[in-house]
Design a protein around this motif. Sequence first.
Motif, short mmCIF file in Angstrom:
data_model
loop_
_atom_site.label_atom_id
_atom_site.label_comp_id
_atom_site.label_asym_id
_atom_site.label_seq_id
_atom_site.Cartn_x
_atom_site.Cartn_y
_atom_site.Cartn_z
N ILE A 216 -26.32 3.65 47.31
CA ILE A 216 -27.09 4.87 47.12
C ILE A 216 -27.29 5.62 48.44
CG2 ILE A 216 -29.34 5.81 46.44
CD1 ILE A 216 -27.74 4.82 44.07
N GLU A 217 -27.62 4.89 49.49
CA GLU A 217 -28.12 5.52 50.71
C GLU A 217 -27.06 5.81 51.76
OE1 GLU A 217 -31.30 3.03 52.06
OE2 GLU A 217 -32.39 3.14 50.15
N GLU A 218 -25.96 5.05 51.77
CA GLU A 218 -24.94 5.27 52.80
C GLU A 218 -24.03 6.43 52.40
OE1 GLU A 218 -22.86 1.74 53.94
OE2 GLU A 218 -24.70 0.67 54.46
N THR A 219 -24.46 7.61 52.77
CA THR A 219 -23.69 8.82 52.46
C THR A 219 -23.78 9.76 53.66
OG1 THR A 219 -23.57 10.79 51.08
CG2 THR A 219 -25.71 9.68 51.17
N PRO A 220 -22.64 10.18 54.20
CA PRO A 220 -22.65 11.10 55.34
C PRO A 220 -22.62 12.56 54.92
CG PRO A 220 -20.44 10.31 54.98
CD PRO A 220 -21.29 9.68 53.90
N ILE A 221 -22.77 12.81 53.62
CA ILE A 221 -22.68 14.18 53.12
C ILE A 221 -23.91 14.52 52.29
CG2 ILE A 221 -20.15 14.03 53.08
CD1 ILE A 221 -20.48 13.84 49.99
N ARG A 222 -23.91 15.71 51.72
CA ARG A 222 -25.04 16.15 50.90
C ARG A 222 -24.98 15.45 49.54
NH1 ARG A 222 -24.58 22.23 50.16
NH2 ARG A 222 -22.37 21.71 50.23
N SER A 223 -25.92 14.56 49.30
CA SER A 223 -25.97 13.81 48.04
C SER A 223 -27.38 13.85 47.48
CB SER A 223 -25.55 12.35 48.27
OG SER A 223 -24.25 12.26 48.81
N ARG A 224 -27.47 13.67 46.19
CA ARG A 224 -28.76 13.61 45.52
C ARG A 224 -28.74 12.47 44.51
NH1 ARG A 224 -29.36 16.60 49.03
NH2 ARG A 224 -30.27 18.69 49.09
N VAL A 225 -29.92 11.95 44.21
CA VAL A 225 -30.09 11.03 43.09
C VAL A 225 -30.78 11.82 41.98
CG1 VAL A 225 -31.22 8.95 42.26
CG2 VAL A 225 -30.16 8.95 44.51
N ILE A 226 -30.10 11.93 40.85
CA ILE A 226 -30.67 12.63 39.70
C ILE A 226 -31.21 11.57 38.75
CG2 ILE A 226 -30.30 14.38 37.92
CD1 ILE A 226 -29.63 15.37 40.72
N GLU A 227 -32.53 11.58 38.55
CA GLU A 227 -33.18 10.60 37.70
C GLU A 227 -33.68 11.28 36.43
OE1 GLU A 227 -35.14 7.46 40.80
OE2 GLU A 227 -36.17 9.38 40.57
N TYR A 228 -33.68 10.51 35.33
CA TYR A 228 -34.15 11.01 34.05
C TYR A 228 -35.23 10.07 33.52
CZ TYR A 228 -29.95 13.84 34.38
OH TYR A 228 -28.98 14.71 34.81
N PHE A 229 -36.38 10.66 33.19
CA PHE A 229 -37.54 9.88 32.77
C PHE A 229 -37.97 10.24 31.35
CE2 PHE A 229 -37.74 9.68 37.33
CZ PHE A 229 -38.30 8.45 37.63
N ASP A 230 -38.45 9.22 30.63
CA ASP A 230 -39.12 9.44 29.35
C ASP A 230 -40.52 9.95 29.69
OD1 ASP A 230 -40.67 9.25 27.05
OD2 ASP A 230 -39.67 7.44 26.36
N PRO A 231 -40.88 11.19 29.33
CA PRO A 231 -42.16 11.77 29.74
C PRO A 231 -43.38 11.05 29.15
CG PRO A 231 -41.06 13.20 28.16
CD PRO A 231 -40.07 12.14 28.53
#
Length: 270
Positions: free
Chosen positions: A137-152
């Motif tokens: 997840i964290e070792e990225t030398p570029i623009r990255s995002r974590v997209i999370e989806y939650f049950d509201p």
Amino acid sequence: MRHSLPLAPQFYVTAPQPCPYLADRMERKLFTALQGDAAQKLNDSLSKQGFRRSQNVLYRPSCADCAACLSARIDVTRFQPTRNQRKVIKRNAGLERRATSPWATEEQYDLFRRYLDARHADGGMADMDVFEFAAMIEETPIRSRVIEYFDPESDKLVATCLTDMLDDGLSMVYSFYEPDMARRSLGKWMILDHIEIAREAGLPYVYLGYWVPGSDKMGYKAEFDALEIYRRGVWERLENASDFSSDTHPLSTDPIAEQVANISFPDTRG
């Protein structure tokens, strides 16, 4: 006065190992390091040429006698959901999307473990521990995002995608979801939602990784409209998936030196 020219990345080839997608095949990858100030430009450029990112590495299949793996992307401007996909969109309309920096959490890892144990217990990532997960997840030398989806209602995390931001689209690096919610088709839902994110951002493509005809794990990507595949150095629209097969042929893959010679690199000066 001495003048220095930009150095082209160095490419290497992995040793053959069992293919994770097609039985009785051996896979081999062409890869290069992704590092330094030019990492973003290099990732943008090579993604358009069929490469994928894994942490600090860019790779592309280069199997000796098989060319079944084809890089795939969706043309967002032409995409139209099928009737079944519209049902998936409606079924998951209540999920809450949260985009965060690429930072691993215990909640993500717990979901990741449930997903692997249920869907890929014999896969290459089955033994990944929490530290290896964090690195993914964290070792990225570029623009990255974590997209999370939650049950509201429960505020429970039900799906996650590690996503790279390219100059012409979004690249879905790796996604996983709650295996007990099969009816909601969360894997397909994340692709559909990334199409919407790209559309909102004015980006033309969503990169899906590799489509592999003949593979139960990777064949589903052909279900998406406006799919393009990278073949013989160009992107082409996938008109009929049945025209492609996983048959092997000793001349399927160009020699390594020829492959590298045909790769275009970005101008990183200035």
